[in-house]
Design a protein around this motif. Structure first.
Motif, PDB file in Angstrom:
ATOM      1  N   GLU A 218       0.878  -1.171   0.000  1.00 46.27           N
ATOM      2  CA  GLU A 218       0.000   0.000   0.000  1.00 46.27           C
ATOM      3  C   GLU A 218       0.915   1.220   0.000  1.00 46.27           C
ATOM      4  O   GLU A 218       1.759   1.383   0.875  1.00 46.27           O
ATOM      5  CB  GLU A 218      -0.966  -0.015   1.193  1.00 46.27           C
ATOM      6  CG  GLU A 218      -0.451   0.468   2.517  1.00 46.27           C
ATOM      7  CD  GLU A 218       0.394  -0.531   3.297  1.00 46.27           C
ATOM      8  OE1 GLU A 218       0.864  -0.188   4.409  1.00 46.27           O
ATOM      9  OE2 GLU A 218       0.573  -1.651   2.798  1.00 46.27           O
TER      10      GLU A 218
ATOM     11  N   GLY B 118       0.317   6.455   3.009  1.00 45.61           N
ATOM     12  CA  GLY B 118       0.353   6.361   4.466  1.00 45.61           C
ATOM     13  C   GLY B 118      -1.025   6.336   5.090  1.00 45.61           C
ATOM     14  O   GLY B 118      -1.224   5.738   6.154  1.00 45.61           O
TER      15      GLY B 118
ATOM     16  N   THR C 246      -1.963   2.819   5.175  1.00 39.48           N
ATOM     17  CA  THR C 246      -1.254   2.116   6.242  1.00 39.48           C
ATOM     18  C   THR C 246      -1.984   2.283   7.576  1.00 39.48           C
ATOM     19  O   THR C 246      -2.194   1.307   8.313  1.00 39.48           O
ATOM     20  CB  THR C 246       0.190   2.644   6.359  1.00 39.48           C
ATOM     21  OG1 THR C 246       0.867   2.475   5.121  1.00 39.48           O
ATOM     22  CG2 THR C 246       0.947   1.909   7.463  1.00 39.48           C
TER      23      THR C 246
ATOM     24  N   ASP D  86      -4.373  -6.217   8.815  1.00 35.45           N
ATOM     25  CA  ASP D  86      -3.155  -7.019   8.701  1.00 35.45           C
ATOM     26  C   ASP D  86      -3.294  -8.355   9.415  1.00 35.45           C
ATOM     27  O   ASP D  86      -2.649  -9.346   9.041  1.00 35.45           O
ATOM     28  CB  ASP D  86      -1.950  -6.251   9.257  1.00 35.45           C
ATOM     29  CG  ASP D  86      -2.124  -5.856  10.718  1.00 35.45           C
ATOM     30  OD1 ASP D  86      -3.230  -5.398  11.085  1.00 35.45           O
ATOM     31  OD2 ASP D  86      -1.159  -6.009  11.491  1.00 35.45           O
TER      32      ASP D  86
ATOM     33  N   HIS E  39       4.554  -1.680   3.598  1.00 38.00           N
ATOM     34  CA  HIS E  39       4.212  -0.276   3.782  1.00 38.00           C
ATOM     35  C   HIS E  39       5.141   0.597   2.936  1.00 38.00           C
ATOM     36  O   HIS E  39       6.354   0.619   3.150  1.00 38.00           O
ATOM     37  CB  HIS E  39       4.298   0.101   5.258  1.00 38.00           C
ATOM     38  CG  HIS E  39       3.675  -0.931   6.156  1.00 38.00           C
ATOM     39  ND1 HIS E  39       2.414  -1.438   5.924  1.00 38.00           N
ATOM     40  CD2 HIS E  39       4.152  -1.577   7.256  1.00 38.00           C
ATOM     41  CE1 HIS E  39       2.129  -2.340   6.853  1.00 38.00           C
ATOM     42  NE2 HIS E  39       3.169  -2.437   7.662  1.00 38.00           N
TER      43      HIS E  39
ATOM     44  N   LYS F  89       9.633  -4.422   9.158  1.00 31.90           N
ATOM     45  CA  LYS F  89       8.495  -3.799   9.801  1.00 31.90           C
ATOM     46  C   LYS F  89       8.997  -2.878  10.925  1.00 31.90           C
ATOM     47  O   LYS F  89      10.104  -3.061  11.449  1.00 31.90           O
ATOM     48  CB  LYS F  89       7.564  -4.872  10.373  1.00 31.90           C
ATOM     49  CG  LYS F  89       6.867  -5.708   9.295  1.00 31.90           C
ATOM     50  CD  LYS F  89       5.848  -4.876   8.551  1.00 31.90           C
ATOM     51  CE  LYS F  89       4.946  -5.724   7.659  1.00 31.90           C
ATOM     52  NZ  LYS F  89       5.625  -6.310   6.522  1.00 31.90           N
TER      53      LYS F  89
ATOM     54  N   ALA G  66       4.500   5.035   8.880  1.00 30.96           N
ATOM     55  CA  ALA G  66       4.266   3.637   9.242  1.00 30.96           C
ATOM     56  C   ALA G  66       4.584   3.378  10.712  1.00 30.96           C
ATOM     57  O   ALA G  66       3.874   2.627  11.382  1.00 30.96           O
ATOM     58  CB  ALA G  66       5.102   2.719   8.341  1.00 30.96           C
TER      59      ALA G  66
ATOM     60  N   TYR H 194       1.992   2.046  13.463  1.00 29.06           N
ATOM     61  CA  TYR H 194       2.265   0.820  14.206  1.00 29.06           C
ATOM     62  C   TYR H 194       2.238   1.080  15.710  1.00 29.06           C
ATOM     63  O   TYR H 194       1.706   0.282  16.486  1.00 29.06           O
ATOM     64  CB  TYR H 194       3.617   0.241  13.784  1.00 29.06           C
ATOM     65  CG  TYR H 194       3.659  -1.269  13.801  1.00 29.06           C
ATOM     66  CD1 TYR H 194       3.844  -1.961  14.986  1.00 29.06           C
ATOM     67  CD2 TYR H 194       3.509  -2.004  12.634  1.00 29.06           C
ATOM     68  CE1 TYR H 194       3.889  -3.332  15.018  1.00 29.06           C
ATOM     69  CE2 TYR H 194       3.541  -3.382  12.652  1.00 29.06           C
ATOM     70  CZ  TYR H 194       3.739  -4.043  13.846  1.00 29.06           C
ATOM     71  OH  TYR H 194       3.771  -5.405  13.870  1.00 29.06           O
TER      72      TYR H 194
END
Length: 379
Positions: free
Chosen positions: A39, A42, A45, A54, A65, A336, A363, A367
């Motif tokens: 993707e 942002g 995301t 996810d 991301h 990640k 990202a 997260y």
């Protein structure tokens, strides 16, 4: 919530998840060799983490991301140039709020403001124009930042300043374009991408044909997507359908908002005000040819780079990222966020070390907000 609730329908989401699982099994996607779907945006995301997509999709699908956060990819050298302009005594420097805390080698704009620079947060370049009208004895500089989504508003503001002969207004232009970094990622032999979820807001301006090269030259599917959970799930299914059927085309899931050929008024303003830079540095990605915009000679009086002799024709020297910062690896999908040694330790939203933790579209920020505890616990 009209126009929102229908795109968050649990029954529809379950149906789409079942169809995705069936297609993933048909393709043979597994945890050992998952399908990598990037993707780019942002905003996507954040939606993926916010709604837990996810974790809900088939285990053989992994979201990668991408670099679709303009604040995140701003190189440290350009932040330092912002500060150099802002610290001039005659300047009122205006900027969007999410750019205030992006760290450069000399700190952030917020820290420069604390040192005494006249730096003001605005919500649009029109706010900066109004400040220039009210302060004719000061130089008012707007930090032009963003992808094609925000580029037209800056262009229209420059055109307005030209009509008013408001020569104490100028723009420090850092507008960048989306298609070029996609090509750069596809040219990277270490990247293994099976398909793309294309950006919705950018595509409202440029349409869908700007991505034709993805299918034509690289045989990868790309589906322009909306931002609600069923938008994203349907887009993933559309990508999987193409893979299963051996097709590679550009499709528009977000047709209720994105016109096929973009917004002609916005495109005309962009073409009038800007030209391509030969290259532009992206934080974590390096120099990418023709990926940045600069102000045309016609509007040179409103170009802060020319006015202050900063940046124009002399790109900022690359700055070394802070030790342990892995923003580049995160933005290119190699790791990640929790795999960064600084995530949640030396780098938090309160004390960001890297740009991905600053921006609302980064990202690492996504997260941290929606999956930080889970990510750290899994290490």
């Amino acid at each position: 919530m009209k126009f929102a609730s229908e795109f968050r329908d649990p029954a529809l989401a379950r149906s789409l998840l079942a169809a995705i699982a069936a297609r993933a099994d048909e393709i043979g996607a597994t945890r050992a060799r998952p399908l990598h779907i990037m993707e780019i945006c942002g905003g996507h995301t954040h939606a993926i983490f916010r709604y837990g997509l996810d974790r809900l999709v088939h285990e053989g699908i992994e979201f990668i991301h991408g670099p679709g956060c303009p604040v995140c990819v701003l190189p440290m050298g350009r932040v330092d140039e912002c500060i150099a302009i802002a610290e001039r005594p005659e300047v009122i420097f205006t900027t969007f709020g999410d750019a205030m805390r992006v760290p450069g080698a000399r700190g952030s704009l917020l820290q420069a403001k604390a040192r005494g620079a006249d730096i003001r947060m605005v919500y649009s370049p029109l706010d900066a124009l109004e400040i220039a009208r009210r302060n004719p004895a000061r130089e008012v500089v707007f930090f032009g930042l963003g992808f094609e989504t925000t580029t037209p508003s800056t262009a229209l503001s420059i055109q307005q300043a030209a009509r008013e002969e408001l020569f104490n207004f100028s723009v420090f232009c850092n507008h960048i374009t989306v298609p070029e970094p996609i090509r750069a990622l596809l040219d990277d032999p270490d990247m293994r991408l099976d398909g793309f979820i294309g950006p919705g807001h950018v595509s409202m301006v440029i349409g869908i044909h700007a991505y034709d090269f993805v299918a034509r030259d690289y045989s990868k599917p790309l589906v322009v997507a909306g931002f609600e959970p069923t938008d994203l799930l349907q887009s993933v299914l559309m990508v999987l359908d193409q893979i299963a059927e051996g097709r590679s085309v550009i499709e528009n899931q977000y047709a209720r908002v994105v016109p096929e050929h973009g917004n002609p008024v916005s495109l005309a303003a962009i073409a009038d005000v800007y030209e391509r830079r030969p290259s532009f540095e992206w934080r974590g990605l390096g120099e990418i040819d023709a990926s940045g915009l600069r102000i045309r000679e016609t509007y040179a009086a409103f170009d802060a780079e020319r006015k202050f002799g900063i940046g124009y024709g002399t790109p900022a020297a690359p700055r070394q990222e802070p030790e342990g910062c892995a923003c580049g690896a995160v933005m290119t999908g190699r790791i990640k966020p929790p795999a960064c040694p600084q995530f949640g330790r030396g780098c938090t939203p309160e004390m960001p070390l890297g740009a991905l933790m600053v921006s609302s579209e980064g990202a690492c920020a996504a997260y941290w907000q929606y999956a930080g505890a889970r990510g750290l616990a899994a290490e």
